[in-house]
Scaffold this active site. Structure first.
Site, PDB file in Angstrom:
ATOM      1  N   ASP A 177      -4.448  42.103 -40.272  1.00 14.80           N
ATOM      2  CA  ASP A 177      -5.614  41.339 -40.729  1.00 14.80           C
ATOM      3  C   ASP A 177      -5.832  41.503 -42.231  1.00 14.80           C
ATOM      4  O   ASP A 177      -6.602  40.744 -42.827  1.00 14.80           O
ATOM      5  CB  ASP A 177      -6.875  41.861 -40.023  1.00 14.80           C
ATOM      6  N   GLN A 215     -10.813  42.205 -33.101  1.00 15.13           N
ATOM      7  CA  GLN A 215     -11.535  40.958 -33.357  1.00 15.13           C
ATOM      8  C   GLN A 215     -12.972  41.254 -33.792  1.00 15.13           C
ATOM      9  O   GLN A 215     -13.672  42.053 -33.165  1.00 15.13           O
ATOM     10  CB  GLN A 215     -11.513  40.078 -32.082  1.00 15.13           C
ATOM     11  N   LYS A 234      -4.744  33.436 -30.198  1.00 14.02           N
ATOM     12  CA  LYS A 234      -3.836  34.357 -30.902  1.00 14.02           C
ATOM     13  C   LYS A 234      -2.768  34.861 -29.932  1.00 14.02           C
ATOM     14  O   LYS A 234      -1.583  34.926 -30.267  1.00 14.02           O
ATOM     15  CB  LYS A 234      -4.630  35.537 -31.495  1.00 14.02           C
TER      16      LYS A 234
HETATM   17  N1  GUN Z   1     -13.283  37.130 -36.825  1.00 18.66           N
HETATM   18  C1  GUN Z   1     -13.289  35.969 -37.536  1.00 18.66           C
HETATM   19  N2  GUN Z   1     -12.159  35.867 -38.265  1.00 18.66           N
HETATM   20  C2  GUN Z   1     -11.432  36.972 -38.004  1.00 18.66           C
HETATM   21  C3  GUN Z   1     -10.160  37.428 -38.462  1.00 18.66           C
HETATM   22  O1  GUN Z   1      -9.467  36.802 -39.273  1.00 18.66           O
HETATM   23  N3  GUN Z   1      -9.747  38.613 -37.952  1.00 18.66           N
HETATM   24  C4  GUN Z   1     -10.494  39.344 -37.084  1.00 18.66           C
HETATM   25  N4  GUN Z   1     -10.020  40.515 -36.661  1.00 18.66           N
HETATM   26  N5  GUN Z   1     -11.689  38.950 -36.649  1.00 18.66           N
HETATM   27  C5  GUN Z   1     -12.139  37.770 -37.108  1.00 18.66           C
END
Ligand code: GUN
Length: 293
Positions: free
Chosen positions: A121, A98, A54
């Protein structure tokens, strides 16, 4: 025998990244640099990889990107304090914590403490509510389902009238928002989960199948309606034997080798949904930066 078209998420994500990069350049001329803050807590190896990707993509797009790495024993109050600072920082347009979090932290409290305007998100109840109500223009849509939807549209168009879509898995991150998006696009939607009787029978009637379960190779070729579009959200690490040695490999929730012979289009794992999730995070962050104008 015909085989399904491969839906190349990696390529589509790269194309999106180029568009986002160009839009970012224009925004910079107006004095705004999109800012993404990523918070990672603990040492989950998969999360470390996702967060690294990311950050790298954010930099590729020309964003300013900051990473906040906290130890697994951090207190809830410390996390909330950090989020409060990021909520108030005008250089930050997107905040992402995350998941999964270490067990001692309350996931709901933490995700809901991010202001909805920076919730790239799409996990805040305000954004979930807007999506459920069909107000897609003003909602941040969760990145994985948003990316899946773009790939489905590429093959079937924006209007899914008359088509039956089945989502397997009912998570807040993927299954539920995915179902909302498909419904909004006029599909007839079924959600299957642990308590569903006859998942294969339901899948067999479906023109669109989105698998988000976390069980390697669960969806078999004889479950699939010929010509269906199959989107595999699963990223499962399995051990396989190769030349007498055990090797670690990524596989989806769909038995690719079987389903590719029946479907009309299918996403590979890796290289399907994963890169699109990251591209949609960049898209949401850019939107948030534009909204801040
Ligand atoms: N963990 C797995 N997928 C995601 C996501 O799309 N966003 C976040 N913040 N954590 C995750």
């Amino acid at each position: 025998m015909s085989t399904a078209a491969l839906i190349n998420g990696k390529q589509k994500a790269q194309e999106l990244t180029v568009t986002i990069k160009e839009a970012t350049l224009r925004l910079k001329q107006e004095g705004i640099i999109p800012g993404l803050a990523v918070v990672i807590i603990g040492e989950d190896p998969a999360s470390q990889v996702y967060v690294r990707n990311k950050k790298r993509t954010a930099e590729e797009c020309g964003f300013s990107s900051t990473q906040h790495s906290l130890g697994k024993d951090v207190s809830e109050q410390e996390v909330l304090n950090l989020i409060k600072t990021l909520n108030e920082d005008s250089a930050v347009h997107g905040i992402l914590v995350q998941l999964p979090l270490p067990r001692n932290l309350n996931e709901e409290l933490i995700t809901q403490s991010i202001v909805p305007e920076k919730d790239v998100d799409g996990f805040h109840y305000i954004n979930i509510g807007k999506l459920a109500a069909g107000d897609l223009e003003n909602a941040f849509v969760p990145c994985t389902p948003a990316g899946c939807m773009l790939m489905i549209e590429d093959h079937l168009g924006k209007d899914l009238s008359g088509l039956h879509a089945t989502v397997i898995g009912r998570s807040n991150i993927v299954g539920k928002p995915m179902a909302s998006l498909l419904l909004q696009a006029n599909a007839t939607v079924t959600i299957c989960h642990k308590a569903t009787i006859d998942v294969p029978g339901i899948v067999k009637q479906s023109d669109i199948v989105v698998a988000a379960v976390g069980r390697p190779d669960m969806i078999k070729g004889n479950w699939i309606k010929p010509g269906a579009v199959v989107i595999d959200v699963g990223i499962n690490r399995i051990e396989v034997e190769e030349n007498g040695e055990m090797k670690s490999k990524l596989t989806g929730d769909v038995d690719f080798d079987e389903v590719v012979k029946v479907a009309s289009a299918i996403t590979p794992v890796p290289g399907g949904v994963g890169p699109m999730t990251i591209a949609m995070l960049m898209f949401n962050t850019l939107s948030s930066a534009k909204n801040s104008q």
